[in-house]
Write a protein that holds these residues in place. Structure first.
Motif, PDB file in Angstrom:
ATOM      1  N   LYS A  87     128.719   9.794  42.799  1.00 20.40           N
ATOM      2  CA  LYS A  87     127.823   9.183  43.792  1.00 20.40           C
ATOM      3  C   LYS A  87     128.605   8.562  44.943  1.00 20.40           C
ATOM      4  O   LYS A  87     128.247   8.727  46.106  1.00 20.40           O
ATOM      5  CB  LYS A  87     126.951   8.126  43.116  1.00 20.40           C
ATOM      6  N   SER A  88     129.671   7.829  44.627  1.00 17.30           N
ATOM      7  CA  SER A  88     130.398   7.097  45.660  1.00 17.30           C
ATOM      8  C   SER A  88     131.283   7.997  46.524  1.00 17.30           C
ATOM      9  O   SER A  88     131.403   7.792  47.734  1.00 17.30           O
ATOM     10  CB  SER A  88     131.268   6.003  45.023  1.00 17.30           C
ATOM     11  N   GLU A  89     131.892   9.033  45.912  1.00 17.19           N
ATOM     12  CA  GLU A  89     132.843   9.866  46.652  1.00 17.19           C
ATOM     13  C   GLU A  89     132.234  11.145  47.218  1.00 17.19           C
ATOM     14  O   GLU A  89     132.730  11.686  48.206  1.00 17.19           O
ATOM     15  CB  GLU A  89     134.036  10.229  45.750  1.00 17.19           C
ATOM     16  N   PHE A  90     131.163  11.632  46.584  1.00 20.41           N
ATOM     17  CA  PHE A  90     130.601  12.916  47.006  1.00 20.41           C
ATOM     18  C   PHE A  90     129.131  12.828  47.400  1.00 20.41           C
ATOM     19  O   PHE A  90     128.546  13.820  47.826  1.00 20.41           O
ATOM     20  CB  PHE A  90     130.772  13.957  45.887  1.00 20.41           C
ATOM     21  N   GLY A  91     128.515  11.668  47.230  1.00 18.65           N
ATOM     22  CA  GLY A  91     127.130  11.508  47.638  1.00 18.65           C
ATOM     23  C   GLY A  91     126.111  11.945  46.606  1.00 18.65           C
ATOM     24  O   GLY A  91     124.943  12.163  46.940  1.00 18.65           O
ATOM     25  N   GLY A  92     126.526  12.097  45.355  1.00 20.33           N
ATOM     26  CA  GLY A  92     125.603  12.491  44.291  1.00 20.33           C
ATOM     27  C   GLY A  92     125.698  13.955  43.948  1.00 20.33           C
ATOM     28  O   GLY A  92     126.398  14.735  44.597  1.00 20.33           O
ATOM     29  N   TRP A  93     124.970  14.349  42.894  1.00 20.02           N
ATOM     30  CA  TRP A  93     125.058  15.713  42.398  1.00 20.02           C
ATOM     31  C   TRP A  93     124.539  16.742  43.395  1.00 20.02           C
ATOM     32  O   TRP A  93     125.123  17.826  43.552  1.00 20.02           O
ATOM     33  CB  TRP A  93     124.289  15.841  41.084  1.00 20.02           C
ATOM     34  N   GLU A  94     123.443  16.446  44.062  1.00 18.95           N
ATOM     35  CA  GLU A  94     122.878  17.413  45.013  1.00 18.95           C
ATOM     36  C   GLU A  94     123.827  17.670  46.166  1.00 18.95           C
ATOM     37  O   GLU A  94     124.011  18.809  46.608  1.00 18.95           O
ATOM     38  CB  GLU A  94     121.523  16.912  45.539  1.00 18.95           C
ATOM     39  N   LYS A  95     124.438  16.594  46.668  1.00 21.12           N
ATOM     40  CA  LYS A  95     125.405  16.747  47.754  1.00 21.12           C
ATOM     41  C   LYS A  95     126.634  17.517  47.273  1.00 21.12           C
ATOM     42  O   LYS A  95     127.191  18.342  48.009  1.00 21.12           O
ATOM     43  CB  LYS A  95     125.827  15.359  48.264  1.00 21.12           C
ATOM     44  N   LEU A  96     127.019  17.276  46.029  1.00 13.53           N
ATOM     45  CA  LEU A  96     128.167  17.984  45.460  1.00 13.53           C
ATOM     46  C   LEU A  96     127.885  19.485  45.354  1.00 13.53           C
ATOM     47  O   LEU A  96     128.767  20.307  45.598  1.00 13.53           O
ATOM     48  CB  LEU A  96     128.496  17.415  44.079  1.00 13.53           C
ATOM     49  N   LYS A  97     126.653  19.842  45.014  1.00 16.12           N
ATOM     50  CA  LYS A  97     126.288  21.257  44.932  1.00 16.12           C
ATOM     51  C   LYS A  97     126.360  21.916  46.310  1.00 16.12           C
ATOM     52  O   LYS A  97     126.735  23.089  46.435  1.00 16.12           O
ATOM     53  CB  LYS A  97     124.885  21.396  44.341  1.00 16.12           C
ATOM     54  N   GLU A  98     126.001  21.152  47.346  1.00 17.73           N
ATOM     55  CA  GLU A  98     126.121  21.673  48.707  1.00 17.73           C
ATOM     56  C   GLU A  98     127.587  21.908  49.069  1.00 17.73           C
ATOM     57  O   GLU A  98     127.937  22.919  49.685  1.00 17.73           O
ATOM     58  CB  GLU A  98     125.485  20.693  49.701  1.00 17.73           C
TER      59      GLU A  98
END
Length: 223
Positions: free
Chosen positions: A55-66
């Motif tokens: 959440k803190s480094e990548f913006g959460g799972w959805e953002k990580l999938k992007e």
């Protein structure tokens, strides 16, 4: 913070469930383990800390999938771009000498030898990258395993390998839709220069794909 083997497996399961590709899984798994090891002792469980890091480094799972899809496009573009660069190299010095020699040999063969020999050479040319492809992905049966994680590079390699075979199939089977025994009818009546050109293109594509697999995936034709 010390992480036990069971806790590492817990983190691994969380990432395995949420990530699609092996490349991003491996990178993120190592990154999170390193981050947790440098974290002070906490009441939270390691897999909960891992979620906080996401959440803190990548913006959460959805953002990580992007970000993962963006990485997929980047790797695909790099490999396909290199393949095209390798193919163009056969029309520049010194490899253009090989291209001219191959063109002369194929032209002579198309004009003086049975056309089936040229077809066989073209078939072998498109099969070599496909055989290397299955060495890379350890055959499709591997994909049925629960431990299998798709690789971005594997998907690109498979696509590159199948393009040549697809073009060969078009040359061999599409004429049959219009003329009985149309495949060899077309090949037998094709001008020697056109057949030689097709053989050269198939050969250059195959050699470029093989070199790409060797340089970027460390895979050779022989075990």
């Amino acid at each position: 913070m010390t992480i036990t083997q069971a806790q590492q497996e817990s983190i691994r399961e969380v990432l395995w469930h949420n990530l699609k590709f092996k490349e991003t899984f491996d990178e993120l798994y190592d990154h999170i383990l390193t981050s947790i090891e440098h974290t002070e002792t906490s009441e939270k469980l390691p897999h909960e800390i891992a979620t906080d890091i996401i959440k803190s480094e990548f913006g959460g799972w959805e953002k990580l999938k992007e970000l993962e899809l963006s990485r997929q496009k980047q790797i695909q573009s790099q490999l396909r771009g290199k393949l095209w660069k390798l193919m163009k190299g056969y029309f520049r010095f010194p490899l253009i000498l090989f291209t001219l020699l191959a063109s002369s040999v194929f032209y002579y063969a198309a004009d003086h030898l049975p056309r089936k020999i040229i077809v066989l050479i073209m078939f072998l040319a498109v099969m070599m990258p496909l055989l290397m492809c299955y060495r890379i992905i350890s055959f499709p049966i591997k994909r049925w395993s629960r431990k299998y994680k798709a690789s971005i590079k594997e998907s690109v390699v498979e696509g590159i390998s199948k393009i040549g075979l697809g073009l060969f199939n078009c040359l061999m089977f599409i004429p049959q839709l219009f003329v009985k025994d149309g495949n060899f009818l077309v090949i037998n009546n094709m001008h020697a220069s056109a057949l030689a050109l097709a053989a050269v293109v198939y050969s250059i594509y195959s050699l470029s794909a093989i070199r790409l697999f060797q340089e970027d995936l460390n895979v050779s034709l022989v075990p």
